[in-house]
Design a protein around this motif. Structure first.
Motif, short mmCIF file in Angstrom:
data_model
loop_
_atom_site.label_atom_id
_atom_site.label_comp_id
_atom_site.label_asym_id
_atom_site.label_seq_id
_atom_site.Cartn_x
_atom_site.Cartn_y
_atom_site.Cartn_z
N GLU A 91 1.39 14.31 18.25
CA GLU A 91 1.60 13.49 17.05
C GLU A 91 1.82 14.40 15.86
OE1 GLU A 91 -1.26 10.93 14.04
OE2 GLU A 91 -1.53 10.63 16.20
N PHE A 92 2.89 14.13 15.08
CA PHE A 92 3.15 14.84 13.84
C PHE A 92 3.12 13.82 12.70
CE2 PHE A 92 5.32 17.69 16.86
CZ PHE A 92 4.73 18.91 16.50
N ASP A 93 2.32 14.09 11.70
CA ASP A 93 2.22 13.22 10.53
C ASP A 93 2.73 13.96 9.30
OD1 ASP A 93 0.90 11.58 12.32
OD2 ASP A 93 -1.08 12.07 11.55
N TYR A 94 3.46 13.24 8.45
CA TYR A 94 3.96 13.79 7.20
C TYR A 94 3.58 12.83 6.08
CZ TYR A 94 6.76 16.20 10.71
OH TYR A 94 7.16 16.91 11.81
N TYR A 95 3.19 13.38 4.94
CA TYR A 95 2.71 12.50 3.87
C TYR A 95 2.97 13.13 2.51
CZ TYR A 95 -1.08 15.73 5.02
OH TYR A 95 -1.80 16.87 5.34
N THR A 96 3.04 12.26 1.52
CA THR A 96 3.17 12.69 0.13
C THR A 96 2.42 11.69 -0.73
OG1 THR A 96 4.73 13.29 -1.63
CG2 THR A 96 5.32 11.41 -0.24
N GLY A 97 1.94 12.16 -1.86
CA GLY A 97 1.16 11.25 -2.70
C GLY A 97 0.82 11.84 -4.04
N PHE A 98 -0.01 11.11 -4.75
CA PHE A 98 -0.48 11.53 -6.07
C PHE A 98 -1.95 11.18 -6.17
CE2 PHE A 98 -1.49 10.88 -10.52
CZ PHE A 98 -0.92 12.01 -11.12
N GLY A 99 -2.77 12.16 -6.54
CA GLY A 99 -4.20 11.92 -6.72
C GLY A 99 -4.70 12.57 -7.99
N SER A 100 -5.64 11.93 -8.64
CA SER A 100 -6.14 12.47 -9.89
C SER A 100 -7.54 11.93 -10.17
CB SER A 100 -5.21 12.10 -11.05
OG SER A 100 -5.62 12.73 -12.25
N SER A 101 -8.23 12.58 -11.08
CA SER A 101 -9.57 12.14 -11.50
C SER A 101 -9.48 11.46 -12.86
CB SER A 101 -10.52 13.33 -11.58
OG SER A 101 -10.70 13.92 -10.31
N ILE A 102 -10.16 10.33 -12.97
CA ILE A 102 -10.26 9.64 -14.25
C ILE A 102 -11.44 10.20 -15.04
CG2 ILE A 102 -10.58 7.39 -15.35
CD1 ILE A 102 -9.34 6.15 -12.83
N ILE A 129 -0.92 3.96 1.45
CA ILE A 129 -2.37 4.10 1.38
C ILE A 129 -2.80 4.19 -0.07
CG2 ILE A 129 -4.35 5.52 2.09
CD1 ILE A 129 -2.36 6.73 4.24
N GLY A 130 -3.85 3.50 -0.40
CA GLY A 130 -4.45 3.60 -1.73
C GLY A 130 -5.96 3.69 -1.61
N SER A 131 -6.57 4.56 -2.40
CA SER A 131 -8.03 4.68 -2.36
C SER A 131 -8.57 5.00 -3.74
CB SER A 131 -8.46 5.76 -1.35
OG SER A 131 -8.01 7.04 -1.76
N LEU A 132 -9.84 4.66 -3.91
CA LEU A 132 -10.54 4.87 -5.18
C LEU A 132 -11.89 5.50 -4.88
CD1 LEU A 132 -10.48 4.31 -8.29
CD2 LEU A 132 -11.62 2.14 -7.79
N GLY A 133 -12.17 6.62 -5.54
CA GLY A 133 -13.45 7.28 -5.39
C GLY A 133 -14.38 6.92 -6.53
#
Length: 238
Positions: A91-102, A129-133
């Protein structure tokens, strides 16, 4: 100093316990860029509570490139059980995104990922995918929209223990609406995991117990793939 982004294991919803990747920073004309690589040996590859290697060991690796703005791209790979993936053994997975701290305690991450299986492109999956820490918790959702339709929601919680140990808790719910032929069925199930990890001599060691409520309704040809599992892994970041 730029926040280093952990290696994103896009296919895994169970909590891994590799620490933040030890990225090397480079100053470029467009800002600071972090590059990190991680190699992992594991006794199993658990994805949303189900073994992807039919209980066998896994060799995994990742490459991540993150810009100081929060943009990142990456790739991740693992062996899988060919019988369950139409003859594909990797399995090969490729991903891109944006993450930051508030704030120091609140962060977010938005990502697009594709999971590919060489030799059987008919089961390649596209997912957003979306997530909140929040104060040690991570809540999020993963929506697979092509070629299948599945919503996965999850909540994780991690905290430090004495002696350099870390403990993580995970709970997730998979809701498949449009399954892939020969790979899954119409199903809604829960998975959960408890992990403990520690860095020893530069290796990120982790022990994870995981399970689901699927019982005999396993999506894969071998129902043992959905049994509870105790998984050990050792990761090294470069």
């Amino acid at each position: 100093m730029m926040k280093k982004i952990a290696a994103v294991v896009a296919a895994a919803s169970s909590i891994g316990f590799a620490s933040l990747a030890h990225a090397e920073a480079f100053d470029t004309a467009v800002g600071e860029v972090d590059v990190s690589m991680t190699a992992t040996l594991a006794t199993d590859y658990i994805w949303r509570g189900q073994s992807q290697t039919d209980g066998a060991g896994a060799v995994q690796g990742s490459l991540d490139i993150a810009h100081e703005s929060g943009l990142y791209i990456g790739a991740w790979a693992s062996n899988v059980d060919g019988e369950d993936f139409g003859g594909s053994s990797v399995e090969f997975d490729y991903y891109t995104g944006f993450g930051s701290s508030i704030t120091d305690d609140i962060s977010y991450d938005l990502q697009w990922a594709t999971y590919t299986y060489p030799g059987n492109s008919s089961i390649d999956v596209q997912e957003v995918i979306g997530s909140l820490g929040l104060y040690g918790f991570t809540v999020g959702a993963k929506y697979a929209y092509d070629p299948s339709s599945q919503l996965y929601t999850f909540i994780d919680y991690g905290f430090d223990l004495p002696y350099g140990l870390g403990l993580g808790l995970h709970y997730g719910v998979s809701d498949t609406k449009d399954p892939l032929d020969g790979v899954g069925g119409d199903e809604k199930y829960s998975d959960w995991a408890v992990s403990i990890g520690k860095t020893v001599l530069g290796l990120d060691l982790a022990l994870m117990y995981s399970d689901t409520d699927l019982g005999d309704d396993c999506a894969y040809s071998d129902s043992d793939s959905c049994d509870s599992a105790l998984t050990f892994s050792a990761s090294k970041s470069f």
